[in-house]
Design an enzyme around this catalytic site. Structure first.
Site, PDB file in Angstrom:
ATOM      1  N   ILE A  47       0.831  -1.200   0.000  1.00  0.00           N
ATOM      2  CA  ILE A  47       0.000   0.000   0.000  1.00  0.00           C
ATOM      3  C   ILE A  47       0.867   1.253   0.000  1.00  0.00           C
ATOM      4  O   ILE A  47       0.549   2.244  -0.667  1.00  0.00           O
ATOM      5  CB  ILE A  47      -0.952  -0.015   1.212  1.00  0.00           C
ATOM      6  N   ASP A  60      15.147   0.962  11.310  1.00  0.00           N
ATOM      7  CA  ASP A  60      14.530  -0.092  12.111  1.00  0.00           C
ATOM      8  C   ASP A  60      13.869   0.633  13.274  1.00  0.00           C
ATOM      9  O   ASP A  60      14.554   1.202  14.132  1.00  0.00           O
ATOM     10  CB  ASP A  60      15.595  -1.070  12.606  1.00  0.00           C
ATOM     11  N   VAL A  61      12.543   0.651  13.314  1.00  0.00           N
ATOM     12  CA  VAL A  61      11.839   1.481  14.297  1.00  0.00           C
ATOM     13  C   VAL A  61      12.018   0.997  15.729  1.00  0.00           C
ATOM     14  O   VAL A  61      11.595   1.676  16.672  1.00  0.00           O
ATOM     15  CB  VAL A  61      10.324   1.592  13.970  1.00  0.00           C
ATOM     16  N   TYR A 102      -6.763  -0.662   9.626  1.00  0.00           N
ATOM     17  CA  TYR A 102      -7.592  -1.721   9.034  1.00  0.00           C
ATOM     18  C   TYR A 102      -8.847  -1.882   9.878  1.00  0.00           C
ATOM     19  O   TYR A 102      -8.855  -1.561  11.075  1.00  0.00           O
ATOM     20  CB  TYR A 102      -6.802  -3.030   8.963  1.00  0.00           C
ATOM     21  N   TYR A 149      -6.687 -12.045  12.998  1.00  0.00           N
ATOM     22  CA  TYR A 149      -6.030 -10.741  13.148  1.00  0.00           C
ATOM     23  C   TYR A 149      -5.534 -10.521  14.578  1.00  0.00           C
ATOM     24  O   TYR A 149      -4.524  -9.877  14.804  1.00  0.00           O
ATOM     25  CB  TYR A 149      -6.997  -9.636  12.711  1.00  0.00           C
ATOM     26  N   LYS A 204      -4.068  -1.874  15.924  1.00  0.00           N
ATOM     27  CA  LYS A 204      -4.675  -0.891  15.020  1.00  0.00           C
ATOM     28  C   LYS A 204      -5.659   0.018  15.767  1.00  0.00           C
ATOM     29  O   LYS A 204      -5.796   1.205  15.432  1.00  0.00           O
ATOM     30  CB  LYS A 204      -5.378  -1.595  13.861  1.00  0.00           C
ATOM     31  N   LEU A 247       2.648  -8.118   0.979  1.00  0.00           N
ATOM     32  CA  LEU A 247       3.557  -8.956   1.749  1.00  0.00           C
ATOM     33  C   LEU A 247       3.019  -9.166   3.155  1.00  0.00           C
ATOM     34  O   LEU A 247       3.104 -10.260   3.715  1.00  0.00           O
ATOM     35  CB  LEU A 247       4.943  -8.296   1.809  1.00  0.00           C
TER      36      LEU A 247
END
Length: 275
Positions: free
Chosen positions: A20, A64-65, A145, A155, A162, A194
């Site tokens: 996305i 890399d967060v 989402y 999920y 989320k 992915l």
């Protein structure tokens, strides 16, 4: 004249040309934006650099967060190379695979903390780090989402993440509003990416969305990308703290049309058996 001509933006989390974030980046590029990209590690760098090249960007940085020092380096690199930013796209989410299997009750504390740190706190830290570089009227966009507010099979902890992410959007919108910086979330319908490849029964989820959404289809990457571009451009200057759905209307549905239920049940059972 493009809606983003002369604007500079950072795309965080593009994985490949099916993601996305790529759809949003492509739409922004088509509207005249100059883009910078981040990659997680050396393996993903090999995927991100060709995308950056395709979209005429020499600006590619490691991020890399989970590593605080990477944020500091990102700030310094962007300040040196671009000077400032007009928008940020945050497309980062992760939960250990085992946390997407079984039930939420079985989620470990470690998996929960990982999902929250990578998927939610990263938005806060990214925005706070780059805030000094954000121009007046800048826009920050993250990806959510429907599982944030509704139960979605397989999920699990990502639904919680989320939900927290959408709450963070509202609070950040207030914190940054006084600086004329907008913060929004884009909630797309299911798309083959992915990230979605790790969700069990995803083919069935796609078909269910297609036959139940008011528009009777799944959304395309281009449609989602264009919606993202809208939220990043001056077209949406009056919009902040919003979760914007791009899911062919699926989020408004309760039950499907009664006359279609028998065909739907047969179709979905056949799909389930094929998994």
């Amino acid at each position: 004249m493009g809606f983003l001509k002369g604007k500079k933006g950072l795309i965080v989390g593009v994985a490949n040309n099916k993601s996305i974030a790529y759809g949003i980046a492509q739409s922004c590029f088509n509207q005249g934006a100059t883009l910078a990209f981040t990659y997680l590690n050396e393996s993903l760098e090999k995927r991100v650099r060709p995308i950056a090249q395709e979209l005429n960007s020499p600006y590619v940085y490691e991020l890399d967060v989970s590593k605080e020092e990477h944020f500091k380096s990102l700030y310094n690199n962007i300040k040196q190379d671009l000077g400032s930013l007009d928008f940020i796209v945050h497309s980062v989410a992760f939960a250990p695979k085992e946390a997407l299997e079984g039930s939420l009750l079985e989620t470990s504390k470690s998996a929960f903390n990982t999902a929250m740190e990578i998927s939610v706190y990263s938005l806060i830290e990214l925005t706070n780090t780059l805030k000094p570089l954000l121009n007046n009227g800048a826009s920050v966009l993250t990806l959510s989402y429907l599982g944030s507010t509704k139960y979605m099979a397989h999920y699990n902890v990502m639904g919680l993440a989320k939900a927290a992410l959408e709450s963070a959007v509202r609070y950040l919108a207030v914190d940054l509003g006084k600086h004329n910086i907008r913060v929004n979330a884009l909630s797309a319908g299911p798309i083959r990416t992915l990230a979605s490849s790790g969700i069990a029964d995803f083919r069935m989820i796609l078909k269910w969305n297609e036959i139940n959404a008011p528009l009777r289809k799944n959304v395309s990457l281009e449609e989602v990308g264009n919606a993202g571009m809208y939220l990043l451009s001056s077209l949406s200057n009056g919009v902040s703290g919003e979760v914007h759905f791009v899911d062919a209307g699926y989020h408004v549905m309760g039950m499907g049309a009664v006359e279609e239920k028998d065909n739907k049940a047969t179709l979905l059972w056949d799909l389930h058996k094929e998994q």
